[in-house]
Scaffold this motif. Structure first.
Motif, PDB file in Angstrom:
ATOM      1  N   ALA A 108       0.816  -1.218   0.000  1.00  0.00           N
ATOM      2  CA  ALA A 108       0.000   0.000   0.000  1.00  0.00           C
ATOM      3  C   ALA A 108       0.850   1.269   0.000  1.00  0.00           C
ATOM      4  CB  ALA A 108      -0.908  -0.005   1.221  1.00  0.00           C
ATOM      5  N   GLU A 109       0.344   2.296  -0.654  1.00  0.00           N
ATOM      6  CA  GLU A 109       0.966   3.622  -0.669  1.00  0.00           C
ATOM      7  C   GLU A 109      -0.093   4.615  -0.216  1.00  0.00           C
ATOM      8  OE1 GLU A 109       3.692   5.408  -1.383  1.00  0.00           O
ATOM      9  OE2 GLU A 109       4.919   3.585  -1.399  1.00  0.00           O
ATOM     10  N   LEU A 110       0.260   5.437   0.752  1.00  0.00           N
ATOM     11  CA  LEU A 110      -0.684   6.424   1.258  1.00  0.00           C
ATOM     12  C   LEU A 110      -1.083   7.396   0.146  1.00  0.00           C
ATOM     13  CD1 LEU A 110      -2.022   7.449   3.894  1.00  0.00           C
ATOM     14  CD2 LEU A 110      -0.087   9.010   4.120  1.00  0.00           C
ATOM     15  N   LYS A 111      -2.409   7.585  -0.014  1.00  0.00           N
ATOM     16  CA  LYS A 111      -2.893   8.539  -1.017  1.00  0.00           C
ATOM     17  C   LYS A 111      -3.241   9.844  -0.318  1.00  0.00           C
ATOM     18  CE  LYS A 111      -5.363   5.390  -3.588  1.00  0.00           C
ATOM     19  NZ  LYS A 111      -6.727   4.931  -3.645  1.00  0.00           N
ATOM     20  N   ILE A 112      -2.870  10.940  -0.942  1.00  0.00           N
ATOM     21  CA  ILE A 112      -3.184  12.239  -0.340  1.00  0.00           C
ATOM     22  C   ILE A 112      -3.886  13.125  -1.353  1.00  0.00           C
ATOM     23  CG2 ILE A 112      -2.178  14.355   0.606  1.00  0.00           C
ATOM     24  CD1 ILE A 112       0.012  12.481   1.790  1.00  0.00           C
ATOM     25  N   THR A 113      -5.038  13.636  -0.947  1.00  0.00           N
ATOM     26  CA  THR A 113      -5.749  14.572  -1.813  1.00  0.00           C
ATOM     27  C   THR A 113      -6.065  15.816  -0.995  1.00  0.00           C
ATOM     28  OG1 THR A 113      -7.824  13.527  -1.192  1.00  0.00           O
ATOM     29  CG2 THR A 113      -6.842  12.815  -3.255  1.00  0.00           C
ATOM     30  N   SER A 114      -6.491  16.856  -1.694  1.00  0.00           N
ATOM     31  CA  SER A 114      -6.863  18.061  -0.979  1.00  0.00           C
ATOM     32  C   SER A 114      -8.291  18.431  -1.363  1.00  0.00           C
ATOM     33  CB  SER A 114      -5.901  19.189  -1.334  1.00  0.00           C
ATOM     34  OG  SER A 114      -6.101  20.273  -0.457  1.00  0.00           O
TER      35      SER A 114
END
Lengths: 89, 395
Positions: A61-67
């Protein structure tokens, strides 16, 4: 043939949550006992597959970051754009 | 000029007082005197300064009654109205704080009392957090270390999620409105599982936005469960009280909302082991059952080999017995034959004896009594017979 493709895609798209809770159910069902040997074998195979899927999901898993858009976020964006424009001049 | 009744005037005064914005919500500082505490739990007292005084009443369940003592200095919050029965002006107190408490604290206490009365802090409405969230909303400043700490902790613990940042200032005049906006925009998202409202440590003034009523109401209205993580462990804000969960620090909030993947891996390994144990015990149970069944089968079917052996043994014994029986019998037969042969009258006759029969009835004569003189007899000898007549008998 398309069916086989679909079912394998389904198991790969299983979310961690779904895979993990299914794993717990499987182990629980085995612990409860009273199953035929064929069922025990089937649950065992499924459980092993789920356990390795869970581990795989965790390790890959790779942390997803959105705004999200907020008034403040918008102001910040405009400010940085203005700054960039002024530095370009 | 009309003439009014007393009741008309007191009603008019009461309505006028209650329509006044300042008199409806104010703090009054003064010294307590004439304090009495009724059995029903109401407080009656007077607040006074150097020259003037005012009647006060605090009905149950007012807050801070413990701070009341004759001669003590307090700040009392409430509304000014008219007690029509006596035509007396009174302060209807809902909160008492000891004198010397700063304005902000007084305000904080007042808001707490108010929101508590409205049920915003009710434990029963606090929601539990999802065990495995997929999408987490973070309302905080995009510039502070808090946002980075949260990212790092979640990346390390459980990177299977998406963090959705709702940027907002977290101190200053614009902060409260920004936080409300952030909470509202996160509630527009259809798939957020939990919201973290976070800010690093600071002074009471810096943390103030998290004590604002509009922030409290936005948290209360949030469809998505909210974790409040404001300041250090010792800081308590109204946000903490309204939120579904309070985390002592922003880092603690990050740890709280996601499971730990190391721990999960251990649990998966454990399940893995249980799977093996279960399947091998299922197999060994069946093996034992099978062994037992085979054993019982073997012990409950006739043992043909041994029966065959026994039949063989018996028939051999039989033949042996029969044989010896026959031998004995033939021996006996032989001896009987020789005995019979020795008893044969021919043998006696051969030795020179004679056998006498009565002529009239062929009876063997073995005694003198059978014969009378003159009887005809037949004398048998070895090689024939001849008739004779009895002359006399000698007994």
């Amino acid at each position: 043939m398309s069916n086989a493709k679909n079912s394998s895609a389904d198991s790969e798209e299983l979310s961690f949550e779904a895979a993990y809770s299914r794993l717990e159910e499987t182990v629980h069902a085995l612990e409860e006992g009273g199953l035929s040997l064929a069922e025990v074998t089937r649950l065992f195979e499924e459980g092993m597959r789920l356990a390795s899927l869970c581990n795989e999901l965790l390790s890959s898993a790779e942390l997803k970051i959105t705004s999200l858009q907020t008034a403040f976020g918008e102001q910040m964006r405009l400010l940085t754009e203005e700054k960039e424009e002024t530095t370009e001049d | 000029m009309p003439v009014y009744s007393v009741s008309q005037v007191t009603r008019y005064l009461k309505d006028s007082l209650e329509a006044d914005a300042l008199l409806g919500d104010l703090w009054i500082r003064g010294e307590v005197s004439n304090l009495s505490h009724s059995a029903a739990g109401h407080y009656y007292f007077t607040l006074k300064d150097a020259t003037n005084q005012m009647r006060c009443v605090m009905f149950r369940p007012g807050h801070g009654g413990d701070n009341l003592a004759d001669g003590g200095a307090v700040s009392a919050h409430g509304r000014v109205s008219l007690y029509e029965v006596r035509g007396e002006l009174q302060l209807y107190v809902d909160l008492v704080q000891p004198e010397g408490v700063g304005e902000r604290h007084l305000e904080l206490e007042r808001l707490k009392v108010k929101l508590d009365a409205e049920g915003l802090f009710q434990v029963s409405r606090k929601r539990s957090l999802p065990e495995f969230p997929k999408r987490i909303g973070i309302a905080t400043s995009p510039f502070g270390s808090v946002w980075h700490d949260i990212q790092n902790i979640i990346q390390r613990r459980f990177p299977l999620v998406e963090l959705a940042l709702a940027p907002t200032p977290v101190q200053g005049d614009a902060a409260a409105a920004g936080i409300v906006d952030a909470i509202e925009s996160m509630n527009m998202e259809y798939d957020l599982d939990v919201i973290i409202l976070a800010r690093g440590g600071g002074s009471l003034e810096e943390l103030w936005p998290f004590n604002e009523e509009i922030v409290a109401r936005a948290i209360y209205a949030s469809r998505v469960p909210v974790v409040s993580a404001v300041g250090h462990e010792t800081d308590f804000t109204i946000s903490d009280l309204v939120a579904d969960t309070r985390a002592p620090t922003p880092s603690a909030a990050a740890e709280l909302v996601v499971p730990d993947s190391y721990e999960l891996e251990e649990r998966i390994t454990y399940h893995h082991r249980v799977l093996f144990q279960q399947v091998s015990s299922a197999l060994s149970v069946r093996n034992q059952d099978l062994d037992q069944a085979v054993w019982r089968l073997q012990h409950n079917t006739p043992d043909i080999t041994s029966w065959r052996q026994r039949v063989g043994d018996l028939s051999r014994d039989y033949w042996r017995a029969l044989e010896s029986y026959l031998v004995v019998r033939s021996e006996r037969l032989k001896s009987l034959e020789s005995r019979i042969a020795s008893l044969s009258p021919d043998r006696v006759l051969a030795r020179g004896y004679a056998v006498v029969q009565r002529q009239r009835d062929s009876e063997l004569v073995t005694s003198v009594s059978q014969i009378d003189p003159g009887d005809d007899i037949l004398v048998n000898v070895k090689d024939g017979s001849f008739p004779a007549r009895t002359l006399s008998t000698n007994p």
